[in-house]
Design a protein around this motif. Structure first.
Motif, PDB file in Angstrom:
ATOM      1  N   GLU A 122       0.822  -1.209   0.000  1.00  0.00           N
ATOM      2  CA  GLU A 122       0.000   0.000   0.000  1.00  0.00           C
ATOM      3  C   GLU A 122       0.854   1.257   0.000  1.00  0.00           C
ATOM      4  O   GLU A 122       0.428   2.308  -0.481  1.00  0.00           O
ATOM      5  CB  GLU A 122      -0.921  -0.008   1.226  1.00  0.00           C
ATOM      6  CG  GLU A 122      -1.961  -1.128   1.223  1.00  0.00           C
ATOM      7  CD  GLU A 122      -2.885  -1.047   2.408  1.00  0.00           C
ATOM      8  OE1 GLU A 122      -2.765  -0.053   3.180  1.00  0.00           O
ATOM      9  OE2 GLU A 122      -3.725  -1.947   2.591  1.00  0.00           O
ATOM     10  N   CYS A 123       2.086   1.150   0.531  1.00  0.00           N
ATOM     11  CA  CYS A 123       2.973   2.310   0.578  1.00  0.00           C
ATOM     12  C   CYS A 123       3.612   2.611  -0.765  1.00  0.00           C
ATOM     13  O   CYS A 123       4.148   3.706  -0.977  1.00  0.00           O
ATOM     14  CB  CYS A 123       4.056   2.103   1.628  1.00  0.00           C
ATOM     15  SG  CYS A 123       5.161   0.714   1.287  1.00  0.00           S
ATOM     16  N   GLY A 124       3.578   1.642  -1.681  1.00  0.00           N
ATOM     17  CA  GLY A 124       4.166   1.866  -2.997  1.00  0.00           C
ATOM     18  C   GLY A 124       5.690   1.858  -3.003  1.00  0.00           C
ATOM     19  O   GLY A 124       6.312   2.504  -3.855  1.00  0.00           O
ATOM     20  N   MET A 125       6.301   1.125  -2.081  1.00  0.00           N
ATOM     21  CA  MET A 125       7.767   1.080  -2.015  1.00  0.00           C
ATOM     22  C   MET A 125       8.325   0.351  -3.221  1.00  0.00           C
ATOM     23  O   MET A 125       7.792  -0.676  -3.651  1.00  0.00           O
ATOM     24  CB  MET A 125       8.196   0.388  -0.715  1.00  0.00           C
ATOM     25  CG  MET A 125       9.684   0.459  -0.423  1.00  0.00           C
ATOM     26  SD  MET A 125      10.096  -0.327   1.162  1.00  0.00           S
ATOM     27  CE  MET A 125       9.235   0.745   2.317  1.00  0.00           C
ATOM     28  N   GLU A 126       9.400   0.891  -3.775  1.00  0.00           N
ATOM     29  CA  GLU A 126       9.972   0.337  -4.994  1.00  0.00           C
ATOM     30  C   GLU A 126      11.075  -0.677  -4.697  1.00  0.00           C
ATOM     31  O   GLU A 126      11.965  -0.425  -3.877  1.00  0.00           O
ATOM     32  CB  GLU A 126      10.538   1.468  -5.858  1.00  0.00           C
ATOM     33  CG  GLU A 126       9.453   2.384  -6.423  1.00  0.00           C
ATOM     34  CD  GLU A 126      10.023   3.518  -7.239  1.00  0.00           C
ATOM     35  OE1 GLU A 126       9.949   3.457  -8.490  1.00  0.00           O
ATOM     36  OE2 GLU A 126      10.550   4.456  -6.622  1.00  0.00           O
ATOM     37  N   PHE A 127      10.998  -1.817  -5.372  1.00  0.00           N
ATOM     38  CA  PHE A 127      12.011  -2.862  -5.304  1.00  0.00           C
ATOM     39  C   PHE A 127      12.315  -3.338  -6.714  1.00  0.00           C
ATOM     40  O   PHE A 127      11.462  -3.276  -7.605  1.00  0.00           O
ATOM     41  CB  PHE A 127      11.537  -4.058  -4.470  1.00  0.00           C
ATOM     42  CG  PHE A 127      11.435  -3.782  -2.996  1.00  0.00           C
ATOM     43  CD1 PHE A 127      12.519  -3.969  -2.164  1.00  0.00           C
ATOM     44  CD2 PHE A 127      10.240  -3.356  -2.443  1.00  0.00           C
ATOM     45  CE1 PHE A 127      12.415  -3.728  -0.810  1.00  0.00           C
ATOM     46  CE2 PHE A 127      10.136  -3.111  -1.087  1.00  0.00           C
ATOM     47  CZ  PHE A 127      11.227  -3.294  -0.265  1.00  0.00           C
ATOM     48  N   SER A 128      13.538  -3.857  -6.894  1.00  0.00           N
ATOM     49  CA  SER A 128      13.880  -4.425  -8.191  1.00  0.00           C
ATOM     50  C   SER A 128      13.414  -5.875  -8.259  1.00  0.00           C
ATOM     51  O   SER A 128      13.001  -6.464  -7.252  1.00  0.00           O
ATOM     52  CB  SER A 128      15.395  -4.355  -8.420  1.00  0.00           C
ATOM     53  OG  SER A 128      16.058  -5.380  -7.697  1.00  0.00           O
ATOM     54  N   ASP A 129      13.517  -6.457  -9.446  1.00  0.00           N
ATOM     55  CA  ASP A 129      13.089  -7.850  -9.623  1.00  0.00           C
ATOM     56  C   ASP A 129      14.034  -8.833  -8.935  1.00  0.00           C
ATOM     57  O   ASP A 129      13.776 -10.037  -8.936  1.00  0.00           O
ATOM     58  CB  ASP A 129      12.983  -8.180 -11.115  1.00  0.00           C
ATOM     59  CG  ASP A 129      14.270  -7.841 -11.861  1.00  0.00           C
ATOM     60  OD1 ASP A 129      15.214  -7.360 -11.225  1.00  0.00           O
ATOM     61  OD2 ASP A 129      14.301  -8.046 -13.088  1.00  0.00           O
ATOM     62  N   ARG A 130      15.113  -8.345  -8.323  1.00  0.00           N
ATOM     63  CA  ARG A 130      16.018  -9.210  -7.583  1.00  0.00           C
ATOM     64  C   ARG A 130      15.547  -9.463  -6.163  1.00  0.00           C
ATOM     65  O   ARG A 130      16.113 -10.297  -5.455  1.00  0.00           O
ATOM     66  CB  ARG A 130      17.425  -8.592  -7.549  1.00  0.00           C
ATOM     67  CG  ARG A 130      18.066  -8.407  -8.913  1.00  0.00           C
ATOM     68  CD  ARG A 130      18.330  -9.720  -9.600  1.00  0.00           C
ATOM     69  NE  ARG A 130      19.332 -10.511  -8.905  1.00  0.00           N
ATOM     70  CZ  ARG A 130      19.689 -11.750  -9.236  1.00  0.00           C
ATOM     71  NH1 ARG A 130      19.080 -12.347 -10.253  1.00  0.00           N
ATOM     72  NH2 ARG A 130      20.612 -12.384  -8.570  1.00  0.00           N
TER      73      ARG A 130
END
Length: 270
Positions: A122-130
């Motif tokens: 819900e916070c929309g935190m960004e992570f990579s596909d790793r």
């Protein structure tokens, strides 16, 4: 009744019976004081008791993972869209303003990450596909992306992360935490270090869990993954447990006498 008359009618058994409550109360007070549970105990003069905080403490324990040599944050959880636009191009002069690094200034080229980023939770935190599994806990994490440094070398960078300065001789994060929170036990270390390998540590290694200018009792106790878990605890070859116990007790007594003579706080941590 005089003191002589009292001693005449007071035998040992009666003394133990009548004095049990008083002796038990004194013992209980001592045990509670060691745990910092007696009113008025603030931890002053005792390195194992917690200090009075400026604000009400919420944390009871701290686990810090120092994953030196892991993937860059640019490939994991710190997307840089601008770098994608500048991929394989010379670093703009505005990026180099104020940078004291002649190697990078001589002709550095931008290299963007090949990873793909997306928002999670819900916070929309960004992570990579790793990081597909960690991304599933986005709403339970606090991500700090505002930390910057002008230290490019590995060893000074690790010192800066763990001690707040790239110079040797300053207390580590764990030392400050144990200084503030104290210890739940006087017989167990408050700050332990788990290393991922047991080969000889690099020059910077022990400095990452040092006590710096604090008392040595706040230094991290390193556990090794191979061989003897904690160095110098096992008895040397040919030395019996009884002999080692007597020797340690003798050294402790000598340290106590030296501490009383010099008032050197470092002696109390031995």
């Amino acid at each position: 009744m005089t003191a002589e008359e009292l001693l005449a009618i007071q035998d040992r058994r009666r003394f133990l019976r009548d004095g049990t409550c008083g002796i038990g109360t004194a013992a209980l007070t001592g045990l509670l004081a060691e745990d910092g549970l007696v009113a008025g105990v603030t931890g002053k003069g005792d390195s194992f008791l917690p200090r009075e905080p400026h604000h009400a403490a919420k944390a009871r324990n701290v686990i810090f993972l120092n994953m030196s040599g892991g993937p860059s944050q640019l490939d994991l959880f710190d997307p840089k869209p601008r770098l994608q636009q500048l991929h394989r191009k010379p670093v703009p002069a505005s990026f180099l303003a104020g940078l004291n690094d002649p190697v990078i200034k001589a002709g550095a080229t931008v290299m963007a990450t090949p990873r793909t980023f997306s928002r999670h939770g819900e916070c929309g935190m960004e992570f990579s596909d790793r990081l597909p599994h960690l991304a599933g806990h986005a709403d339970d994490l606090c991500m700090l992306r505002g930390m910057v440094t002008d230290t490019a070398n590995h060893h000074p960078g690790q010192l800066l992360l763990n001690c707040g300065t790239p110079m040797f001789g300053h207390p580590s994060m764990g030392a400050w935490v144990s200084y503030g929170l104290g210890s739940e036990s006087r017989n167990m270390p408050a700050f332990v270090v788990l290393t991922s390998y047991s080969k000889p540590a690099s020059l910077v290694g022990p400095s990452l869990w040092t006590n710096g200018f604090l008392s040595s009792s706040y230094r991290g106790v390193a556990f090794r993954s191979k061989g003897e878990p904690i160095l110098h605890l096992e008895n040397p070859a040919g030395v019996s447990e009884m002999f080692q116990r007597v020797r340690v007790a003798t050294v402790r007594r000598l340290n106590e006498l030296r501490l009383k003579e010099t008032r050197d706080r470092e002696i109390s941590s031995r």
